[in-house]
Write an enzyme that holds these catalytic residues in place. Structure first.
Site, short mmCIF file in Angstrom:
data_model
loop_
_atom_site.label_atom_id
_atom_site.label_comp_id
_atom_site.label_asym_id
_atom_site.label_seq_id
_atom_site.Cartn_x
_atom_site.Cartn_y
_atom_site.Cartn_z
CE LYS A 1 -4.24 -1.79 2.14
NZ LYS A 1 -5.26 -1.55 3.15
CG ASP B 1 -8.59 0.72 3.13
OD1 ASP B 1 -9.39 -0.15 2.73
OD2 ASP B 1 -7.37 0.50 3.25
P1 NAP Z 1 -1.78 -1.40 12.25
O1 NAP Z 1 -1.31 -0.40 11.26
O2 NAP Z 1 -0.86 -2.47 12.71
O3 NAP Z 1 -2.27 -0.57 13.57
C1 NAP Z 1 -2.68 -1.25 14.72
C2 NAP Z 1 -3.26 -0.26 15.74
O4 NAP Z 1 -3.80 -1.03 16.82
C3 NAP Z 1 -2.23 0.69 16.33
O5 NAP Z 1 -2.82 1.95 16.55
C4 NAP Z 1 -1.90 0.02 17.67
O6 NAP Z 1 -1.51 0.93 18.68
C5 NAP Z 1 -3.23 -0.55 18.04
N1 NAP Z 1 -3.11 -1.67 18.98
C6 NAP Z 1 -2.57 -2.89 18.73
N2 NAP Z 1 -2.63 -3.66 19.84
C7 NAP Z 1 -3.22 -2.90 20.81
C8 NAP Z 1 -3.55 -3.12 22.17
N3 NAP Z 1 -3.32 -4.30 22.77
N4 NAP Z 1 -4.18 -2.14 22.85
C9 NAP Z 1 -4.44 -0.94 22.26
N5 NAP Z 1 -4.13 -0.65 20.97
C10 NAP Z 1 -3.52 -1.62 20.25
O7 NAP Z 1 -3.08 -2.15 11.76
P2 NAP Z 1 -4.16 -1.63 10.67
O8 NAP Z 1 -3.74 -2.04 9.33
O9 NAP Z 1 -4.44 -0.20 10.93
O10 NAP Z 1 -5.43 -2.53 11.04
C11 NAP Z 1 -6.15 -2.33 12.26
C12 NAP Z 1 -7.39 -3.24 12.25
O11 NAP Z 1 -8.29 -2.81 11.24
C13 NAP Z 1 -7.07 -4.72 11.96
O12 NAP Z 1 -7.85 -5.53 12.80
C14 NAP Z 1 -7.51 -4.91 10.53
O13 NAP Z 1 -7.96 -6.21 10.25
C15 NAP Z 1 -8.69 -3.94 10.46
N6 NAP Z 1 -8.97 -3.51 9.09
C16 NAP Z 1 -10.19 -3.80 8.59
C17 NAP Z 1 -10.50 -3.42 7.30
C18 NAP Z 1 -11.87 -3.73 6.78
O14 NAP Z 1 -12.05 -3.74 5.55
N7 NAP Z 1 -12.86 -3.94 7.64
C19 NAP Z 1 -9.55 -2.76 6.51
C20 NAP Z 1 -8.29 -2.48 7.06
C21 NAP Z 1 -8.01 -2.87 8.36
P3 NAP Z 1 0.04 1.34 18.90
O15 NAP Z 1 0.31 2.47 17.94
O16 NAP Z 1 0.09 1.74 20.32
O17 NAP Z 1 0.86 0.11 18.60
#
Ligand code: NAP
Length: 277
Positions: A72, A108
């Site tokens: 991405k 997104d």
């Molecule tokens: P990412 O870039 O890895 O970001 C993860 C986020 O979650 C960060 O802000 C992180 O905080 C936080 N986090 C992780 N573990 C945590 C905990 N134990 N307590 C509090 N905060 C925590 O991931 P992403 O790509 O943004 O994806 C996030 C979620 O969205 C995933 O579950 C993904 O499957 C979902 N998603 C869904 C779609 C859809 O089409 N529905 C599309 C994209 C993503 P820190 O900064 O403190 O590490």
């Protein structure tokens, strides 16, 4: 139209085997009578092969590309133009090939904004976005474009502050003490609650207030702990699957120029998930 003149759209990522996108897009083409004109496939493309893959898109006249992890960000430097919203987010998940000219988009954003817009007018609404990763960036820039009043709440406060500075909104640390009672909408863009840690939630149930809209972007499992708690507390809920379908619907529109058949896309994706999740 003969099969040989079909326009090819495709997903590139690594891995792609579990992706719901091919089934969803092909079912959508069929539902609107475009299956003779369009076909959607998936290919596993390693990060190091991305430049070659994009050359292939040009050489083969691939009409549209959906980009997923890990491409991405890297794809931004390989297209001819990047849509301004995608440039702000710093991520492109969609490439449209217009006679050899490749333009990158981020759908997104629409994935978060469209489901909310079906339920309320976003202008001036107070919305908390939990998280500051990739999904949060798309949510925050998309919601601010719609003039929502956004607070970013992230576990690592400094990362949330940085995103808030870029996007021009407020931020706070995501802690148990965070009071979200005044917010009309809560969007969970953290990965908390995702399979296999399905009994975790980014918020304690006491934080939620009846009448709030809670949108959990996590879609595996379909019904997260946050969604279950929110229902119990009398909140309206939006499942992560609706984001997945809405971002795909926007890709469908960009690739074909037609409106996507949301019901069919929802039906196909849900039927696959019932079997696999
Ligand atoms: P990412 O870039 O890895 O970001 C993860 C986020 O979650 C960060 O802000 C992180 O905080 C936080 N986090 C992780 N573990 C945590 C905990 N134990 N307590 C509090 N905060 C925590 O991931 P992403 O790509 O943004 O994806 C996030 C979620 O969205 C995933 O579950 C993904 O499957 C979902 N998603 C869904 C779609 C859809 O089409 N529905 C599309 C994209 C993503 P820190 O900064 O403190 O590490």
């Amino acid at each position: 139209m003969s099969t040989s003149s079909r326009k090819i759209c495709m997903l590139i990522g690594d891995p792609v085997t579990q992706s719901l996108s091919p089934a969803m897009h092909n079912a959508a083409y069929q539902a609107v009578g475009l299956d003779e004109e369009f076909v959607y496939i998936a290919a596993c493309v390693k990060a190091t092969d991305l430049p070659t893959a994009l050359s292939g898109v040009r050489a083969l006249g691939i009409k549209g590309v959906s980009c997923t992890i890990p491409h991405k960000q890297a794809v931004i430097d390989l297209v001819d133009e990047v849509d301004s919203l995608a440039a702000s987010i710093g991520a492109v998940n969609t490439v449209v090939n217009d006679n050899g000219f490749l333009k990158g988009y981020n759908t997104d954003c629409a994935g978060v904004v469209a489901p909310l817009q079906r339920r309320l007018d976003l202008k001036g609404k107070s919305i908390t976005v939990l998280g500051a990763g990739g999904a949060a960036r798309a949510a925050v820039f998309g919601l601010i474009k719609e003039e929502a009043d956004v607070l970013i709440a992230n576990r690592t406060a400094a990362k949330g502050e940085k995103l808030a500075e870029e996007a021009g909104c407020r931020s706070a640390a995501l802690t148990a003490e965070l009071n979200l009672a005044d917010f009309e909408v809560i969007v969970n863009a953290t990965s908390v609650g995702m399979f296999p840690k399905i009994e975790e939630s980014p918020l304690q149930i006491e934080t939620l207030r009846p009448g709030q809209i809670v949108f959990d972007l996590v879609y595996n499992p379909y019904e997260t702990k946050l969604i279950r708690d929110s229902k119990m507390k009398g909140c309206a809920v939006i499942h992560g699957l609706e984001m997945f379908i809405a971002q795909g619907a926007e890709q469908f529109r960009l690739f074909t120029g037609e409106s996507a058949p949301l019901d069919v896309m929802q039906e196909v994706v849900q039927s696959i998930l019932v079997k696999t999740l």
